[in-house]
Design a protein around this motif. Sequence first.
Motif, mmCIF file in Angstrom:
data_model
loop_
_atom_site.group_PDB
_atom_site.id
_atom_site.type_symbol
_atom_site.label_atom_id
_atom_site.label_comp_id
_atom_site.label_asym_id
_atom_site.label_seq_id
_atom_site.Cartn_x
_atom_site.Cartn_y
_atom_site.Cartn_z
ATOM 1 N N GLY A 117 0.816 -1.210 0.000
ATOM 2 C CA GLY A 117 0.000 0.000 0.000
ATOM 3 C C GLY A 117 0.848 1.257 0.000
ATOM 4 N N ASP A 118 1.900 1.266 0.840
ATOM 5 C CA ASP A 118 2.799 2.423 0.873
ATOM 6 C C ASP A 118 3.473 2.620 -0.473
ATOM 7 O OD1 ASP A 118 2.134 2.768 3.499
ATOM 8 O OD2 ASP A 118 3.962 1.839 4.307
ATOM 9 N N THR A 119 3.864 1.519 -1.104
ATOM 10 C CA THR A 119 4.566 1.609 -2.384
ATOM 11 C C THR A 119 3.657 2.165 -3.469
ATOM 12 O OG1 THR A 119 5.979 -0.241 -1.790
ATOM 13 C CG2 THR A 119 5.808 0.276 -4.126
ATOM 14 N N GLU A 120 2.426 1.641 -3.549
ATOM 15 C CA GLU A 120 1.493 2.126 -4.558
ATOM 16 C C GLU A 120 1.189 3.604 -4.359
ATOM 17 O OE1 GLU A 120 -1.642 -0.625 -3.886
ATOM 18 O OE2 GLU A 120 -0.994 -1.988 -5.482
ATOM 19 N N ALA A 121 0.978 3.987 -3.103
ATOM 20 C CA ALA A 121 0.696 5.392 -2.820
ATOM 21 C C ALA A 121 1.903 6.265 -3.134
ATOM 22 C CB ALA A 121 0.287 5.557 -1.354
#
Length: 740
Positions: free
Chosen positions: A20-24
Amino acid sequence: MQREQEFIDGLYARVDALRGDTEAGVTDALAQGNTPMQARLERDILVAERSGLLAALNAVDGSLCFGRIDLTSGESHHIGRIGLRTDDEERTPILIDWRANVARPFYLATGHTPMGLRRRRHITTGGRTVTALHDEILDLGDQERTGHEDPTGDAVLLAALDAARTGRMHDIVQTIQAEQDEIIRAPHRGVLVVEGGPGTGKTAVALHRAAYLLYEHRELLAKRAVLIVGPNPAFLGYIGEVLPSLGETGVLLATVGELFPGVRATARDSRAAAAVKGRADMSDVLAEVVSDWQALPDPVIAIEHDREILMLDDGLVKVARDRTRAARLPHNAAREIFEGHILNTLTELYAERVGTDPYDGSSLLDPSDITQIRDDLAENPEVWAAIDQLWPRLTPQRLVADFLADPVGYLPDEDAAAIRRPVTREWTVADVPLLDEAAELLGEDDRVRRALAERERETQVAYAQGVLDVSYASRTYEFEDKEAEDSEVLSAHDIIDAERFAERQEEDDHRSAAERAAADRTWAFGHIIVDEAQELSPMAWRLLMRRSPTRSMTLVGDPAQTAEAAGVGSWAGILEPYVEDRWEHTRLGVNYRTPAEIMDVAAAVVRAEQPDFEPPSSVRSTGVRPWARATDDLPGAVAKAVEELTPEEGRLAVIAPRHLHRRLAARLDGVTAGAEPDLTHDVVLLDPRQSKGLEFDSVLVVEPGLYGTSDLYVALTRATQRLGVVHSRALPKSLAAVLA
């Protein structure tokens, strides 16, 4: 098992948060838009890192962790397909990448040499659920027992070998054996030859070696990429998921027929044609063809210029041609020199004609007059028509196509007849090395490239100007009153012009190194891996050696399986022209795929021609003997045998000569002939060459009497469980003897 499940649950909780952090993070970085140069550079690096991590996580999801090592010091490390760390300042490893040195004892430790290990645990998961544990006790003095001990240490390996096939190769990262690990981690400089018979895992070892090299030499190979060359498209599809499952996506997979940008080999050569095209002396033949395009007048070329007729005879042109050839440049690159010589020759002819004093023979022209004459000649279309006739610009495609349409005079009559074909836009695999050789001989007229680049730049600048104009118009519309227009709000027009804006768009090439390499014939790869290397022709090796100027290569194959007429078939024959004796050779001797019952049959076929042949040793036996069945109704017997052999799970291959495919496919539900096979189907129809490097639960070999020895050996060794033979013709004597 509960402890491992808790670890897996925590690991995937971490992975989900990281995903999630990476996509964001990628989304936020991409949304930054026009930023100062340093900020843009940092943004691009962030996007590359986070999107690469995201791709790796997505590729290995569901099978991230597969092992644990417990050290005698009391430490424990979980081993997985990629490495993960904590987010704090300590960056503590949570999961150790299988390629890291600390993970190596997982593959090499034994009870005799425990390498500091107390216990080795294999963790089997289904999705994110732990389904089985297998422990190996390496410190025999350790009295702790978990109830998951595996006395032999072979349970995980044998389970993998017995598992139903899916039509796609899986990684072997959980079951790498010691002899395989040594090859995977061998130094990457120079040429390493990995020889192994059927089922020895040489292809899997080569793929894991690629993953290891990308891990160990990331900075170098991420820029220059790794090339993996396979024997056919079906094989590349079969192995295509292995490297992504190990977190690596920056590798170019290609056949030889795909290594000339803009050309895809779709036609097929006869065996004789492929053999002729693959010979090493074809490089000299093509050089002679290029030389013949550098023509002389027959007998003269007349050029009209300013009401004068200038005669270019063979003597004048030969002088220009010899001087041009003396520069030792490729044909197209040398054309500019030839043009200069011809223009100078014509200038001298014209100046002598119109500028000579009729009384004393002295010149009436000064240097500026000579320059003007030359400039005028350079604008005469007849001059350029003559140059095009004498030294034409050529493409590799035109040179090779015209040669193949009329090879008489360059080759013996029998060879010329074998390769002759009408001019066509279709290419064969054996044509691609010829195209590559032609490209080397022809080179590139840099003026053409520069002109095209300048034209492209003008187009980009015009587009950029249009974007800026739209931006300016939008701002003017937004700030209609004078006070707003005079405000300190800046538009794109105020901080950048069209040329700089166009340059910034050129800099935004987000293609991977592998994608750039695929489009660039002159790309130098950091490392090249060649599977079924014994099959490549001398001309194909010339192509590959150009792609590897450092000679950093891993070659995988088995001379006993050489089937192509143009194949070199021996490692010395392949390598000595390029590296002399500076190469290493290693051999894999254990057959993990083929049961002993099937291997005995296949070995007997080869021993009929090579009595001292020693096949790899099979690690398992199924107790199921191969069988043979004679018939007068071949399609019907094949259809019946397919029903008997098709496993409840897994895949069946029908291997038959290509000319029988349509007849057989007509009787097999869901099976098609002619197209590249989809190996994920329950039943596939292949010829022996298409089956190279593949494996299936069951195999049905049709009409083996029509195969050569190497093709038959390949076909007989594709099965992991069961093998049947159906024939209407007599069996080869060697096969009949063992199947009687």
